[in-house]
Design an enzyme around this catalytic site. Structure first.
Site, PDB file in Angstrom:
ATOM      1  N   CYS A 113     -26.615  30.672 -45.846  1.00  0.00           N
ATOM      2  CA  CYS A 113     -26.368  31.944 -46.549  1.00  0.00           C
ATOM      3  C   CYS A 113     -27.508  32.337 -47.484  1.00  0.00           C
ATOM      4  O   CYS A 113     -27.579  33.487 -47.915  1.00  0.00           O
ATOM      5  CB  CYS A 113     -25.056  31.871 -47.316  1.00  0.00           C
ATOM      6  SG  CYS A 113     -23.651  31.538 -46.250  1.00  0.00           S
ATOM      7  N   HIS A 249     -24.646  36.758 -53.306  1.00  0.00           N
ATOM      8  CA  HIS A 249     -24.133  36.458 -51.963  1.00  0.00           C
ATOM      9  C   HIS A 249     -22.644  36.789 -51.922  1.00  0.00           C
ATOM     10  O   HIS A 249     -21.895  36.472 -52.852  1.00  0.00           O
ATOM     11  CB  HIS A 249     -24.361  34.982 -51.647  1.00  0.00           C
ATOM     12  CG  HIS A 249     -23.707  34.545 -50.381  1.00  0.00           C
ATOM     13  ND1 HIS A 249     -23.818  35.264 -49.205  1.00  0.00           N
ATOM     14  CD2 HIS A 249     -22.921  33.475 -50.099  1.00  0.00           C
ATOM     15  CE1 HIS A 249     -23.126  34.640 -48.261  1.00  0.00           C
ATOM     16  NE2 HIS A 249     -22.571  33.563 -48.770  1.00  0.00           N
ATOM     17  N   ASN A 279     -17.939  37.355 -45.217  1.00  0.00           N
ATOM     18  CA  ASN A 279     -19.140  36.572 -45.499  1.00  0.00           C
ATOM     19  C   ASN A 279     -20.070  36.673 -44.285  1.00  0.00           C
ATOM     20  O   ASN A 279     -19.797  36.073 -43.245  1.00  0.00           O
ATOM     21  CB  ASN A 279     -18.767  35.119 -45.778  1.00  0.00           C
ATOM     22  CG  ASN A 279     -19.975  34.256 -46.106  1.00  0.00           C
ATOM     23  OD1 ASN A 279     -21.117  34.693 -45.942  1.00  0.00           O
ATOM     24  ND2 ASN A 279     -19.715  33.045 -46.562  1.00  0.00           N
TER      25      ASN A 279
HETATM   26  N1  COA Z   1      -4.075  31.786 -44.330  1.00  0.00           N
HETATM   27  C1  COA Z   1      -3.045  31.163 -44.906  1.00  0.00           C
HETATM   28  N2  COA Z   1      -3.141  29.930 -45.457  1.00  0.00           N
HETATM   29  C2  COA Z   1      -4.352  29.339 -45.420  1.00  0.00           C
HETATM   30  C3  COA Z   1      -5.465  29.932 -44.822  1.00  0.00           C
HETATM   31  C4  COA Z   1      -5.284  31.212 -44.257  1.00  0.00           C
HETATM   32  N3  COA Z   1      -6.282  31.884 -43.656  1.00  0.00           N
HETATM   33  N4  COA Z   1      -6.513  29.108 -44.932  1.00  0.00           N
HETATM   34  C5  COA Z   1      -6.078  28.027 -45.588  1.00  0.00           C
HETATM   35  N5  COA Z   1      -4.778  28.150 -45.879  1.00  0.00           N
HETATM   36  C6  COA Z   1      -3.894  27.225 -46.555  1.00  0.00           C
HETATM   37  C7  COA Z   1      -4.430  25.822 -46.592  1.00  0.00           C
HETATM   38  O1  COA Z   1      -4.123  25.170 -45.379  1.00  0.00           O
HETATM   39  C8  COA Z   1      -3.682  25.247 -47.771  1.00  0.00           C
HETATM   40  O2  COA Z   1      -2.403  24.868 -47.342  1.00  0.00           O
HETATM   41  P1  COA Z   1      -1.753  23.478 -47.830  1.00  0.00           P
HETATM   42  O3  COA Z   1      -1.686  23.574 -49.330  1.00  0.00           O
HETATM   43  O4  COA Z   1      -0.433  23.486 -47.156  1.00  0.00           O
HETATM   44  O5  COA Z   1      -2.703  22.424 -47.340  1.00  0.00           O
HETATM   45  C9  COA Z   1      -3.492  26.439 -48.708  1.00  0.00           C
HETATM   46  O6  COA Z   1      -3.768  27.599 -47.918  1.00  0.00           O
HETATM   47  C10 COA Z   1      -4.346  26.407 -49.941  1.00  0.00           C
HETATM   48  O7  COA Z   1      -5.654  26.152 -49.565  1.00  0.00           O
HETATM   49  P2  COA Z   1      -6.789  26.062 -50.663  1.00  0.00           P
HETATM   50  O8  COA Z   1      -7.984  25.458 -50.023  1.00  0.00           O
HETATM   51  O9  COA Z   1      -6.269  25.449 -51.892  1.00  0.00           O
HETATM   52  O10 COA Z   1      -7.030  27.631 -51.020  1.00  0.00           O
HETATM   53  P3  COA Z   1      -8.176  28.248 -51.900  1.00  0.00           P
HETATM   54  O11 COA Z   1      -7.556  29.047 -52.973  1.00  0.00           O
HETATM   55  O12 COA Z   1      -9.215  27.250 -52.299  1.00  0.00           O
HETATM   56  O13 COA Z   1      -8.878  29.245 -50.891  1.00  0.00           O
HETATM   57  C11 COA Z   1     -10.836  29.372 -49.532  1.00  0.00           C
HETATM   58  C12 COA Z   1      -9.472  28.736 -49.722  1.00  0.00           C
HETATM   59  C13 COA Z   1     -11.478  28.796 -48.293  1.00  0.00           C
HETATM   60  C14 COA Z   1     -10.642  30.860 -49.377  1.00  0.00           C
HETATM   61  C15 COA Z   1     -11.697  29.091 -50.778  1.00  0.00           C
HETATM   62  O14 COA Z   1     -11.654  27.715 -51.092  1.00  0.00           O
HETATM   63  C16 COA Z   1     -13.125  29.492 -50.591  1.00  0.00           C
HETATM   64  O15 COA Z   1     -13.421  30.657 -50.424  1.00  0.00           O
HETATM   65  N6  COA Z   1     -14.050  28.538 -50.667  1.00  0.00           N
HETATM   66  C17 COA Z   1     -15.463  28.817 -50.492  1.00  0.00           C
HETATM   67  C18 COA Z   1     -15.772  29.047 -49.044  1.00  0.00           C
HETATM   68  C19 COA Z   1     -17.103  29.683 -48.868  1.00  0.00           C
HETATM   69  O16 COA Z   1     -17.425  30.610 -49.560  1.00  0.00           O
HETATM   70  N7  COA Z   1     -17.894  29.175 -47.928  1.00  0.00           N
HETATM   71  C20 COA Z   1     -19.168  29.694 -47.657  1.00  0.00           C
HETATM   72  C21 COA Z   1     -20.082  29.431 -48.785  1.00  0.00           C
HETATM   73  S1  COA Z   1     -21.610  30.177 -48.533  1.00  0.00           S
END
Ligand code: COA
Length: 322
Positions: A113, A249, A279
């Site tokens: 990214c 970003h 993203n």
């Molecule tokens: N829809 C519904 N539920 C989802 C889901 C979706 N698309 N994706 C994940 N979940 C679930 C998970 O399985 C988890 O369930 P569980 O508690 O039963 O295991 C629950 O939602 C919570 O997941 P969590 O990881 O705590 O959520 P979060 O608030 O951290 O959000 C992201 C998840 C991925 C959106 C967030 O962590 C994020 O954006 N991280 C950075 C990713 C990123 O930017 N990557 C590129 C960097 S350049």
């Protein structure tokens, strides 16, 4: 003293749009979950007959028209991408050929990214060294080709696109500073498990998926984006009051908000496109830059702070006068 300065910008997004409602049909997710956790509402996804070089060409044509330059004027092409058409020749040479740009230095770099920030930083150095008169710099991805559409953890996050910039020498102040960094100890938090020297025979690209520890990535992203913004300001003896627009970003609205809050940047001064683009990896910063310019918010003479963070981890910032 010679600076490098942005002469023009352009963007291209594939026509096909996938909304959160479309995602609901494929995986166990909801529009509400995606919006509240990421801010994303929709994203553009390339069709099978579109390649990353096609997105680049479309964005580059607009940037070149904006800057008033012809293919014959370009003497450097640098493209940040993680999803090139081929492993080689590099995608910049494919773009060069498709656009009829005469022989010149043309290369791509893969810093996930942060790809565009690395690309524009590199072009800046070529220009300030006197080696380049007109650089075409692009951040482009068809990152959705690396997505497992059945993995709800990642398939809701990413989208495709390309943003292009023409960078030229100028006696007027343009790019004031660039800062790049990387720390390979974080590899396992965000990576794609197939490469040429690793697993290529065992698992084809189409059988693999982006591996991501979302929570961990989130925390490091917020800390890093906040600290690199501060580093850029300190290096230029500036404060946030001196910056008209922060262009971070676009990975997740909550990451953008948390990083802005950490440094005290009001969200009114932050360009946000993640809601409509998702993203787009290396394309996200130049896409957001072009959106801000074309909708009239970003004006000539204003000070912009561009920053990115991605797999590796890699990161970087560019402070510039537009
Ligand atoms: N829809 C519904 N539920 C989802 C889901 C979706 N698309 N994706 C994940 N979940 C679930 C998970 O399985 C988890 O369930 P569980 O508690 O039963 O295991 C629950 O939602 C919570 O997941 P969590 O990881 O705590 O959520 P979060 O608030 O951290 O959000 C992201 C998840 C991925 C959106 C967030 O962590 C994020 O954006 N991280 C950075 C990713 C990123 O930017 N990557 C590129 C960097 S350049």
């Amino acid at each position: 003293m010679t600076f490098s300065r942005i002469g023009g910008t352009g963007r291209y997004l594939p026509e096909r749009v996938l909304t959160n409602a479309d995602r609901e049909k494929i995986v166990d997710t909801t529009d509400e979950w995606i919006r509240t956790r990421t801010g994303i509402e929709e994203r553009h996804v390339a069709t099978d007959d579109e390649q990353t070089s096609d997105l680049c060409v479309n964005a580059a044509k607009i940037a070149m028209a904006d800057a008033g330059v012809d293919p014959q004027d370009i003497d450097l092409i640098v493209i940040g991408t993680t999803s090139p058409d081929l492993l080689f020749p590099n995608v910049a040479t494919i773009v060069q050929h498709k656009m009829g740009i005469p022989a010149c230095a043309a290369f791509s770099l893969e810093t996930a990214c942060s790809g565009f920030i690395y690309a524009i930083s590199t072009a800046d150095k070529f220009i300030r060294a006197g080696d380049t008169k007109c650089a075409l710099v692009i951040g482009a991805e068809i990152i959705t080709r690396l997505i497992d559409w059945e993995d709800r953890n990642t398939c809701v996050l990413f989208g495709d696109g390309a943003g292009a910039v023409i960078l030229q020498p100028s006696e007027e102040q343009g790019i004031m500073s660039t800062h790049l960094g990387a720390d390979g100890q974080y590899k396992d938090l965000l990576y794609y498990p197939v490469g040429v020297s690793n697993n290529l025979a065992a698992a084809g690209v189409g059988d693999s998926r982006i591996m991501m520890a979302g929570n961990e990535v989130f925390k490091v992203a917020v800390k890093t984006l906040a600290s690199i913004a501060q580093t850029a300001l300190d290096a230029n003896n500036m404060t946030l009051d001196d910056v008209d627009w922060l262009i971070p970003h676009q990975a997740n609205l909550r990451i953008i908000q948390a990083a802005a809050k950490r440094i005290g940047m009001p969200m009114e001064k932050v360009i946000q496109t993640v809601q409509m683009h998702g993203n787009t990896s290396a394309a996200s910063v130049p896409l957001a830059l072009d959106v801000g310019i074309r909708d009239g918010r970003i004006k000539r003479g204003q000070t912009l702070l561009l920053e990115a963070f991605g797999g590796g981890f890699t990161w970087g910032s560019v402070l510039l006068r537009y």
